[in-house]
Design an enzyme around this catalytic site. Structure first.
Site, PDB file in Angstrom:
ATOM      1  N   TYR A 174      11.265   4.629   5.449  1.00  0.00           N
ATOM      2  CA  TYR A 174      12.089   3.195   6.035  1.00  0.00           C
ATOM      3  C   TYR A 174      11.897   1.542   5.337  1.00  0.00           C
ATOM      4  CZ  TYR A 174      12.244   6.317   9.903  1.00  0.00           C
ATOM      5  OH  TYR A 174      12.791   7.708  10.123  1.00  0.00           O
ATOM      6  N   ASP A 212       8.898  14.401  11.417  1.00  0.00           N
ATOM      7  CA  ASP A 212       9.441  14.271   9.715  1.00  0.00           C
ATOM      8  C   ASP A 212       7.344  13.850   9.631  1.00  0.00           C
ATOM      9  OD1 ASP A 212       9.418  14.673   6.372  1.00  0.00           O
ATOM     10  OD2 ASP A 212       9.815  11.988   7.095  1.00  0.00           O
ATOM     11  N   VAL A 236       4.599  -1.272   3.096  1.00  0.00           N
ATOM     12  CA  VAL A 236       4.353  -1.301   3.952  1.00  0.00           C
ATOM     13  C   VAL A 236       3.275  -2.006   2.922  1.00  0.00           C
ATOM     14  CG1 VAL A 236       2.533   0.068   5.646  1.00  0.00           C
ATOM     15  CG2 VAL A 236       4.609   1.115   4.595  1.00  0.00           C
ATOM     16  N   VAL A 245       0.700  -0.975  -0.264  1.00  0.00           N
ATOM     17  CA  VAL A 245       0.102  -0.058  -0.220  1.00  0.00           C
ATOM     18  C   VAL A 245       0.729   1.099   0.053  1.00  0.00           C
ATOM     19  CG1 VAL A 245      -1.974  -1.276   1.256  1.00  0.00           C
ATOM     20  CG2 VAL A 245      -0.122  -0.105   2.439  1.00  0.00           C
ATOM     21  N   GLY A 246       2.572   1.484   0.295  1.00  0.00           N
ATOM     22  CA  GLY A 246       3.248   2.241   0.271  1.00  0.00           C
ATOM     23  C   GLY A 246       4.349   2.062   0.889  1.00  0.00           C
ATOM     24  N   GLY A 274       7.609   3.961   2.208  1.00  0.00           N
ATOM     25  CA  GLY A 274       7.779   4.344   3.584  1.00  0.00           C
ATOM     26  C   GLY A 274       9.296   5.157   3.361  1.00  0.00           C
ATOM     27  N   LYS A 326       4.712  -2.969   8.905  1.00  0.00           N
ATOM     28  CA  LYS A 326       5.862  -2.226   8.946  1.00  0.00           C
ATOM     29  C   LYS A 326       7.298  -2.990   8.975  1.00  0.00           C
ATOM     30  CE  LYS A 326       5.797   2.684   8.569  1.00  0.00           C
ATOM     31  NZ  LYS A 326       5.220   3.569   8.681  1.00  0.00           N
TER      32      LYS A 326
END
Ligand code: AMP
Length: 303
Positions: free
Chosen positions: A15, A136, A18, A10-11, A13, A33
């Protein structure tokens, strides 16, 4: 990790990736994550574990994405931490985009902006009360439950043992758009004001449906800020010229902030201007922001 069925990515990030996943036992949707920790011989650094427990404590607030549990697995003899979060359907970046693009493009409803801003300030106040800086904050890190109209802060508290890189693990440039001027100027000691600057930039972006300061380098980022707010001097911001990365910049005079956010009412512009104070000591706190007249018309009992 057999407990979870990975559904889709879904993404990405800062780091790592995800994933949306399904908890086989409970049927609950979760976000997985995988954290990229700097491992030493001893395994997971204790600082990281400490931060995970802070995260767990903070995520008791409904304005912080709930950390459900932490899974520790070994892969090729190396320890890996998976953080398991509650799943939310979208983030604020995608939410704003949905109002920006296509035939149904329209401004975000002012009451939605107000409600999201209040929830954001509430979440940030909660972090700051526990002495945690986010560092952030950006629309991508704010998750939205569209159905319930709830906004939650994600990607939190990983500030110290997970140091913020210049580039993400996919070599994507980490965005500078929400970065406070003292950070851009190399201040070594900064505080809660860095988050409030980001909150101000996010506020303006919800109103404009485009970023307020879209810089593509640290210098360009500062110049965007100075062009709108004026080039700061020792008068507005005592000590600014002693910051590590301070240089001589073109001299701009402050523009009328209201013109950058034409759809925002007077109270909103006043609150925004307090969030975008150059001197971090003058910047409004999250707690004081919640008491600002801009929020007077909001039914606060629902929060
Ligand atoms: P982050 O590393 O938190 O910036 O996450 C990167 C992207 O993954 C976000 O912009 C979201 O789109 C998505 N994401 C992160 N956490 C969650 C979550 N708990 N639920 C749904 N999507 C998430």
């Amino acid at each position: 990790m057999e407990k979870y069925e990975k559904l889709e990515k879904v993404g990405e990030g800062t780091y790592g990736k995800v994933y949306k996943a399904h908890d086989k036992a409970t049927g609950q949707l979760v976000a997985l994550k995988k954290t990229r920790l700097e491992m030493d011989e001893e395994g997971i650094p204790p600082t990281a574990l400490r931060e995970v427990s802070i995260l767990q404590l903070l995520s008791q607030s409904i304005y912080i994405v709930r950390l459900l549990c932490v899974e520790h697995v070994e892969k090729n003899g190396k320890p890996i931490l998976y953080l398991v979060f509650e799943f939310l359907d979208t983030d604020l970046k995608k939410f704003i985009d949905s109002y920006r693009k296509g035939p149904s493009a329209r401004p975000l409803p002012p009451n939605v902006i107000k409600s999201f801003m209040y929830q954001l300030c509430k979440g940030v106040a909660h972090c700051h009360k526990h002495s945690v800086l986010h560092r952030d904050l950006k629309p991508q890190n704010l998750l939205v439950d569209k159905e319930k109209g709830i906004l939650k802060i994600a990607d939190l508290g990983l500030g110290r043992s997970f140091t913020l890189p210049m580039k993400s693990y996919t070599h994507e440039i980490v965005t500078l758009w929400y970065r406070a001027p003292e950070v851009l100027l190399g201040a070594t000691h900064y505080s809660t004001g860095v988050d409030m600057w980001s909150v101000g930039c996010i506020f303006a972006e919800m109103v404009r449906r485009q970023a307020l300061f879209p810089g593509d380098s640290e210098l360009q980022q500062l110049l965007h800020i100075f062009r709108l707010l004026g080039t700061p001097s020792e008068k507005e911001w005592p000590g600014v010229t002693t910051l590590k990365d301070w240089h001589v910049y073109p001299q701009w005079t402050p523009q009328n902030l209201a013109r950058a956010v034409p759809a925002l009412n007077e109270d909103g512009v006043d609150l925004l201007s307090r969030m975008l104070q150059f001197d971090p000591a003058e910047r409004i706190s999250a707690k004081d922001a919640m008491a600002h007249p801009y929020f007077d018309s909001l039914d606060k009992s629902q929060f």
